[in-house]
Design a protein around this motif. Structure first.
Motif, PDB file in Angstrom:
ATOM      1  N   GLU A 513       0.808  -1.214   0.000  1.00 26.41           N
ATOM      2  CA  GLU A 513       0.000   0.000   0.000  1.00 26.41           C
ATOM      3  C   GLU A 513       0.838   1.260   0.000  1.00 26.41           C
ATOM      4  O   GLU A 513       0.326   2.359  -0.249  1.00 26.41           O
ATOM      5  CB  GLU A 513      -0.948  -0.001   1.210  1.00 26.41           C
ATOM      6  N   GLY A 514       2.128   1.146   0.307  1.00 26.50           N
ATOM      7  CA  GLY A 514       3.019   2.296   0.220  1.00 26.50           C
ATOM      8  C   GLY A 514       3.006   3.186   1.438  1.00 26.50           C
ATOM      9  O   GLY A 514       3.567   4.276   1.416  1.00 26.50           O
ATOM     10  N   HIS A 515       2.375   2.748   2.504  1.00 22.90           N
ATOM     11  CA  HIS A 515       2.425   3.527   3.743  1.00 22.90           C
ATOM     12  C   HIS A 515       2.374   2.564   4.935  1.00 22.90           C
ATOM     13  O   HIS A 515       1.786   1.483   4.869  1.00 22.90           O
ATOM     14  CB  HIS A 515       1.285   4.538   3.820  1.00 22.90           C
ATOM     15  N   PHE A 516       3.006   2.970   6.017  1.00 27.36           N
ATOM     16  CA  PHE A 516       3.120   2.112   7.192  1.00 27.36           C
ATOM     17  C   PHE A 516       1.882   2.215   8.076  1.00 27.36           C
ATOM     18  O   PHE A 516       1.221   3.260   8.141  1.00 27.36           O
ATOM     19  CB  PHE A 516       4.356   2.501   8.010  1.00 27.36           C
ATOM     20  N   VAL A 517       1.624   1.116   8.771  1.00 20.47           N
ATOM     21  CA  VAL A 517       0.603   1.094   9.818  1.00 20.47           C
ATOM     22  C   VAL A 517       1.226   0.439  11.048  1.00 20.47           C
ATOM     23  O   VAL A 517       2.193  -0.323  10.943  1.00 20.47           O
ATOM     24  CB  VAL A 517      -0.652   0.304   9.381  1.00 20.47           C
ATOM     25  N   VAL A 518       0.681   0.754  12.204  1.00 20.21           N
ATOM     26  CA  VAL A 518       1.188   0.167  13.453  1.00 20.21           C
ATOM     27  C   VAL A 518       0.709  -1.279  13.538  1.00 20.21           C
ATOM     28  O   VAL A 518      -0.497  -1.548  13.576  1.00 20.21           O
ATOM     29  CB  VAL A 518       0.718   0.974  14.667  1.00 20.21           C
ATOM     30  N   ASP A 519       1.671  -2.192  13.551  1.00 13.24           N
ATOM     31  CA  ASP A 519       1.327  -3.616  13.622  1.00 13.24           C
ATOM     32  C   ASP A 519       1.319  -4.128  15.066  1.00 13.24           C
ATOM     33  O   ASP A 519       0.538  -5.003  15.410  1.00 13.24           O
ATOM     34  CB  ASP A 519       2.329  -4.409  12.779  1.00 13.24           C
ATOM     35  N   HIS A 520       2.219  -3.565  15.892  1.00 11.20           N
ATOM     36  CA  HIS A 520       2.290  -4.033  17.291  1.00 11.20           C
ATOM     37  C   HIS A 520       2.994  -2.973  18.141  1.00 11.20           C
ATOM     38  O   HIS A 520       3.937  -2.320  17.683  1.00 11.20           O
ATOM     39  CB  HIS A 520       3.067  -5.355  17.367  1.00 11.20           C
ATOM     40  N   LEU A 521       2.527  -2.805  19.365  1.00 11.70           N
ATOM     41  CA  LEU A 521       3.153  -1.890  20.313  1.00 11.70           C
ATOM     42  C   LEU A 521       3.528  -2.693  21.563  1.00 11.70           C
ATOM     43  O   LEU A 521       2.660  -3.263  22.240  1.00 11.70           O
ATOM     44  CB  LEU A 521       2.206  -0.751  20.680  1.00 11.70           C
ATOM     45  N   GLU A 522       4.835  -2.742  21.829  1.00  9.06           N
ATOM     46  CA  GLU A 522       5.335  -3.481  22.998  1.00  9.06           C
ATOM     47  C   GLU A 522       5.674  -2.492  24.116  1.00  9.06           C
ATOM     48  O   GLU A 522       6.458  -1.565  23.923  1.00  9.06           O
ATOM     49  CB  GLU A 522       6.580  -4.291  22.630  1.00  9.06           C
ATOM     50  N   ARG A 523       5.080  -2.697  25.290  1.00 11.11           N
ATOM     51  CA  ARG A 523       5.256  -1.791  26.419  1.00 11.11           C
ATOM     52  C   ARG A 523       6.445  -2.251  27.288  1.00 11.11           C
ATOM     53  O   ARG A 523       6.747  -3.447  27.390  1.00 11.11           O
ATOM     54  CB  ARG A 523       3.992  -1.748  27.280  1.00 11.11           C
ATOM     55  N   TYR A 524       7.085  -1.252  27.965  1.00  9.35           N
ATOM     56  CA  TYR A 524       8.187  -1.542  28.876  1.00  9.35           C
ATOM     57  C   TYR A 524       7.857  -0.951  30.261  1.00  9.35           C
ATOM     58  O   TYR A 524       6.964  -0.094  30.386  1.00  9.35           O
ATOM     59  CB  TYR A 524       9.494  -0.988  28.317  1.00  9.35           C
ATOM     60  N   PRO A 525       8.549  -1.422  31.316  1.00 14.03           N
ATOM     61  CA  PRO A 525       8.193  -1.020  32.703  1.00 14.03           C
ATOM     62  C   PRO A 525       8.090   0.484  32.915  1.00 14.03           C
ATOM     63  O   PRO A 525       7.200   0.946  33.640  1.00 14.03           O
ATOM     64  CB  PRO A 525       9.333  -1.633  33.528  1.00 14.03           C
ATOM     65  N   LYS A 526       8.968   1.250  32.321  1.00 13.39           N
ATOM     66  CA  LYS A 526       8.935   2.695  32.527  1.00 13.39           C
ATOM     67  C   LYS A 526       7.608   3.284  32.056  1.00 13.39           C
ATOM     68  O   LYS A 526       7.061   4.214  32.674  1.00 13.39           O
ATOM     69  CB  LYS A 526      10.107   3.348  31.776  1.00 13.39           C
ATOM     70  N   LEU A 527       7.062   2.724  30.960  1.00  8.12           N
ATOM     71  CA  LEU A 527       5.781   3.205  30.431  1.00  8.12           C
ATOM     72  C   LEU A 527       4.656   2.877  31.399  1.00  8.12           C
ATOM     73  O   LEU A 527       3.746   3.689  31.622  1.00  8.12           O
ATOM     74  CB  LEU A 527       5.519   2.580  29.059  1.00  8.12           C
ATOM     75  N   ASP A 528       4.718   1.689  31.981  1.00  5.49           N
ATOM     76  CA  ASP A 528       3.679   1.317  32.944  1.00  5.49           C
ATOM     77  C   ASP A 528       3.713   2.217  34.171  1.00  5.49           C
ATOM     78  O   ASP A 528       2.673   2.552  34.740  1.00  5.49           O
ATOM     79  CB  ASP A 528       3.863  -0.147  33.357  1.00  5.49           C
ATOM     80  N   SER A 529       4.920   2.650  34.538  1.00  6.13           N
ATOM     81  CA  SER A 529       5.014   3.525  35.719  1.00  6.13           C
ATOM     82  C   SER A 529       4.416   4.900  35.438  1.00  6.13           C
ATOM     83  O   SER A 529       3.938   5.576  36.359  1.00  6.13           O
ATOM     84  CB  SER A 529       6.483   3.664  36.139  1.00  6.13           C
ATOM     85  N   LEU A 530       4.416   5.312  34.161  1.00 10.56           N
ATOM     86  CA  LEU A 530       3.805   6.598  33.804  1.00 10.56           C
ATOM     87  C   LEU A 530       2.288   6.495  33.668  1.00 10.56           C
ATOM     88  O   LEU A 530       1.588   7.511  33.585  1.00 10.56           O
ATOM     89  CB  LEU A 530       4.403   7.096  32.470  1.00 10.56           C
ATOM     90  N   ASP A 531       1.797   5.243  33.581  1.00 11.85           N
ATOM     91  CA  ASP A 531       0.355   4.997  33.490  1.00 11.85           C
ATOM     92  C   ASP A 531      -0.263   5.606  32.213  1.00 11.85           C
ATOM     93  O   ASP A 531      -1.352   6.160  32.252  1.00 11.85           O
ATOM     94  CB  ASP A 531      -0.357   5.533  34.747  1.00 11.85           C
ATOM     95  N   TRP A 532       0.497   5.495  31.103  1.00 17.59           N
ATOM     96  CA  TRP A 532      -0.043   5.962  29.806  1.00 17.59           C
ATOM     97  C   TRP A 532      -0.677   4.787  29.081  1.00 17.59           C
ATOM     98  O   TRP A 532      -0.106   3.679  29.034  1.00 17.59           O
ATOM     99  CB  TRP A 532       1.078   6.541  28.925  1.00 17.59           C
ATOM    100  N   THR A 533      -1.821   5.004  28.479  1.00 11.68           N
ATOM    101  CA  THR A 533      -2.459   3.972  27.679  1.00 11.68           C
ATOM    102  C   THR A 533      -1.790   3.908  26.297  1.00 11.68           C
ATOM    103  O   THR A 533      -1.068   4.824  25.882  1.00 11.68           O
ATOM    104  CB  THR A 533      -3.956   4.255  27.494  1.00 11.68           C
ATOM    105  N   ASN A 534      -2.068   2.816  25.552  1.00 13.47           N
ATOM    106  CA  ASN A 534      -1.516   2.678  24.202  1.00 13.47           C
ATOM    107  C   ASN A 534      -2.005   3.806  23.282  1.00 13.47           C
ATOM    108  O   ASN A 534      -1.252   4.322  22.453  1.00 13.47           O
ATOM    109  CB  ASN A 534      -1.892   1.323  23.604  1.00 13.47           C
TER     110      ASN A 534
END
Length: 794
Positions: A513-534
């Motif tokens: 299609e010639g453009h990227f899409v998000v296929d997967h988002l892998e979370r790490y501990p620092k992100l969980d500590s910030l309490d941000w959603t995907n």
């Protein structure tokens, strides 16, 4: 002996004119300039120039009335030219013009030759099937009005190619055909009624003479009106030292008429007025039916959408003003209501809607457009009112660009078409020579029948079917390809498309299609500590990338959630990533090198989001294969066409996704633009390449056949032989099928035309058919060719 008028320009010569001797003839000129010009023209091998003007008369502009002069001068107005003239540069203008008065391929040849002799005209090509002229000229050397005058004085008139104008020309030409057909029909019926009385043998000689004269007066209008186009075309061809099909037709009609006239005047002999009227009627009927078939096809193709001539312009105060499209300028704002066709190319600045772009793509599914998207002239607004900023209009719009590319495709004919054109010319000469010998034989064998046998041979062997065999099929094929969203830019493309055995595809932007899409988002501990959603993470990524032009930005559309933090001091690092400053520290989004991460898998595109160099998330991006890939590979296999992929992507594992979709060919990875052409030429001589035109310039220009997909670079700059106008890759296989069918139908038409003439000539030579029967046979032969070509619509 010298002429009183200049041989070159036609002005009166002085008492002592300038003289020049050419091949023993002494020519007179009014000045040394004309003498030098004539000497240069003749010594350059362009002496045929003087076949097309009348040196013993005054210059043509003196013969024009004031009204005619004004009509020609209108063509020089900028507002008029803006609608159909495309300005490539100050020294190069392009236009498509409709030509009235064309009756055969010899007319097209004459127009091409005459115009290319004009100083400043760089290209002139007439499509004998559509009667359109593709013209290129330098306006600094010659004006369009002068070109129009030149055509006018060799018997043709031009009209700018606009949908509304084309309808006007078609209706006017149709009325002329009906008038000619009606006069010939009335003359035929009345003359035949007189013939019944003459052949009954029950009338006196005085009454017989009266019927002869009555038939003469009935036939004169037929000669002056119905048959006149045949005579005009034949005379123009003879002046150009060419043999057209109308030469033999005109000889037949004039011979029969003047033989009858001579018998009428002297009071004894044979008259053939009913036959003259009859085969004139059938000849006009044949041309009319051919005209109807051709124009119906063109209407189906070109006039799917009629561009509006009025629009609603938004003034600086916000008020709406109805104005002509010709009054618009680039960057003006217009309002487009639901259900209206867009008259110009524009950029959507307010509102969201869906558009029917089937005029370009052949797909009737609405295409959603939002602020910032481009809207093409000819597309139809389906949903709600929107505001557009004008980006291109008139001859520079996409709608007119498509028409120019179609006409450009008709310039270069395939080999079969060139062979047919040469064959038709040679056939006329051969027929005239053979007819001469047939006439001499019948004068010896049966003088009373010699005249009619000669007339029958001349009529029955007219190579109309041979001349129509390829143009009609090619015209239908171009129309059908355009209807499915496949646009040809070269005339030879159909022939090459029908013969390809290998087809290679670029990967990114072509099979994908010639453009990227998000296929997967892998979370790490620092992100969980910030309490941000995907969603909040993706919203932050959108905020970081939204000002960038990189293709990756499309992977992060605007989210429903808002960014969890505000950022400033955004810095873009080309090829690496983007950084910004937030209240909690430095935010980075990019590759492993940029974000100082050690992990970077080779199989996918991975972006890392970090805070103060500490990893928050790893985002895997994917360029998805087009939905039509699986069906494409399957259909190409059925057509016995080898399929390859030549990609610049250095990752060999990318082939796995296509193999799962049915790809069975060779996968070449890590290929540079120059390498792609080398790989393609090694694969097969009859090969095609399909690319997006962004980094495939060398291979698109050098491939045996090149096809650019719809997301390629600007159509006017592409080097491809054909352009896919929609997202459906199956259109390529449909185009191959149509090309193969076109090639087959052209061969059938040529075979039929050849067999017909081979059979008809000896039958007519043996005196087994009358002239009117010969006219019917010739007409049916032409109609069979046209009818066979019309099958391409299905």
């Amino acid at each position: 002996m010298t002429s009183s008028h200049c041989f070159h320009c036609g002005l009166p010569n002085p008492k002592q004119p300038h003289l020049l001797t050419i091949e023993g003839d002494q020519l007179a000129f009014c000045c040394i300039g004309c003498q030098g010009a004539a000497k240069t023209i003749i010594e350059s091998g362009l002496g045929d120039y003087y076949k097309f003007h009348q040196p013993d008369q005054s210059p043509v502009f003196i013969e024009l009335s004031d009204r005619q002069q004004q009509a020609f001068q209108i063509l020089e107005r900028n507002d008029v030219q803006a609608q159909f003239v495309h300005q490539i540069s100050p020294n190069e203008h392009h236009a498509i013009l409709l030509i009235e008065g064309i009756s055969c391929s010899a007319c097209a040849w004459l127009i091409d030759k005459r115009l290319t002799q004009l100083n400043g005209v760089t290209k002139a090509h007439v499509n004998s099937a559509t009667h359109r002229l593709l013209l290129e000229w330098d306006p600094n050397q010659i004006g369009l009005s002068e070109i129009a005058k030149t055509l006018f004085f060799i018997g043709y008139q031009i009209t700018p190619f606009l949908p509304s104008e084309e309808d006007t020309v078609i209706k006017r030409t149709q009325r002329q055909y009906i008038l000619r057909l009606g006069i010939a029909g009335i003359g035929m019926m009345q003359a035949m009624m007189n013939a019944v009385a003459l052949y009954s043998g029950q009338i006196t000689q005085q009454h017989e003479q009266w019927l002869w004269w009555a038939s003469l007066f009935l036939t004169v209008p037929v000669m002056l009106i119905s048959a006149r186009p045949f005579f005009t075309s034949a005379w123009q061809a003879l002046r150009a030292k060419q043999m057209s099909m109308d030469v033999s037709v005109s000889l037949a009609i004039l011979s029969a008429f003047f033989a009858s006239l001579y018998a009428t005047v002297i009071g004894h002999g044979e008259v053939y007025y009913e036959s003259v009227n009859m085969f004139t009627f059938f000849l006009v009927l044949s041309r009319f039916l051919e005209f109807r078939a051709r124009t119906q096809s063109n209407r189906n193709h070109h006039n799917q959408v009629t561009l509006p001539t009025l629009c609603k312009k938004i003034l600086s105060e916000g008020e709406l003003q109805t104005c002509s499209v010709t009054d618009l300028n680039v960057n003006d704002l217009i309002e487009l209501q639901a259900g209206e066709a867009c008259p110009v190319d524009g950029q959507l600045v307010s509102g969201t809607s869906e558009f029917d772009e089937s005029t370009f793509t052949g797909e009737f599914t609405g295409v959603r457009k939002s602020v910032g998207d481009s809207v093409l002239a000819g597309s139809v607004n389906l949903a709600q009112p929107i505001t557009l900023k004008v980006t291109a209009l008139g001859a520079n719009s996409s709608y007119n660009l498509i028409q120019r590319l179609i006409e450009q495709a008709s310039q270069s004919k395939p080999r079969l078409a060139l062979m047919a054109d040469r064959g038709a010319q040679q056939f006329v000469w051969s027929t005239l020579i053979i007819t001469l010998f047939i006439g001499l034989f019948w004068l010896y064998y049966d003088p009373d029948r010699a005249f009619w046998v000669v007339i029958s041979v001349l009529v029955v062997t007219c190579p109309c079917a041979l001349s129509l065999a390829t143009p009609t099929a090619l015209s239908q094929s171009l129309n059908q390809l355009k209807n499915i969203g496949f646009l040809l830019t070269k005339g030879y493309t159909i022939e090459r498309l029908a013969s390809i055995r290998t087809i290679a595809f670029d990967k990114t932007g072509t099979l994908t299609e010639g453009h990227f899409v998000v296929d997967h988002l892998e979370r790490y501990p620092k992100l969980d500590s910030l309490d941000w959603t995907n969603d909040e993470v993706l919203a932050l990524c959108h905020l970081l990338e939204k000002q960038s032009d990189h293709p990756i930005t499309k992977a992060f559309p605007k989210q429903a959630s808002s960014s969890p933090i505000g950022i400033n001091n955004i810095i873009y690092n080309a090829g690496l990533g983007v950084s910004a400053v937030a209240s909690i520290g430095e935010i980075k989004l990019g590759n492993a090198q940029f974000t100082h991460q050690s992990e970077q898998p080779n199989s996918d595109t991975i972006l890392f989001l970090t805070l103060n160099s500490e990893r928050l998330a790893a985002i895997r991006l994917k360029d998805r294969a087009r939905a039509s890939c699986s069906a494409l590979f399957s259909e190409l296999t059925k057509l016995n066409i080898q399929t390859n992929i030549i990609s610049g992507d250095p990752n060999p594992k990318a082939a796995n996704a296509f193999q799962e979709l049915g790809f069975k060919g060779h996968y070449f990875f890590g290929a540079k633009p120059d390498d792609k052409l080398t790989i393609l030429k090694k694969a097969d001589k009859d090969s095609a390449f399909v690319g997006d035109g962004i980094n495939d310039g060398p291979v698109l220009a050098g491939a045996h056949l090149s096809i650019a997909v719809n997301n390629a670079t600007d159509l006017s700059k592409t080097q491809a032989d054909a352009i896919l106008l929609n997202d459906n890759l199956l259109t390529i296989t449909q185009a191959i099928i149509i090309a193969k069918k076109t090639h087959r139908i052209i061969k059938q038409n040529l075979a039929w035309a050849l067999v017909y003439n081979v059979v008809a000539l000896p039958v007519a030579a043996m005196g087994l058919i009358t002239p009117w029967q010969a006219a019917i046979g010739m007409s049916l032969s032409s109609l069979i060719v046209v009818g066979n070509a019309v099958r391409l619509r299905k």
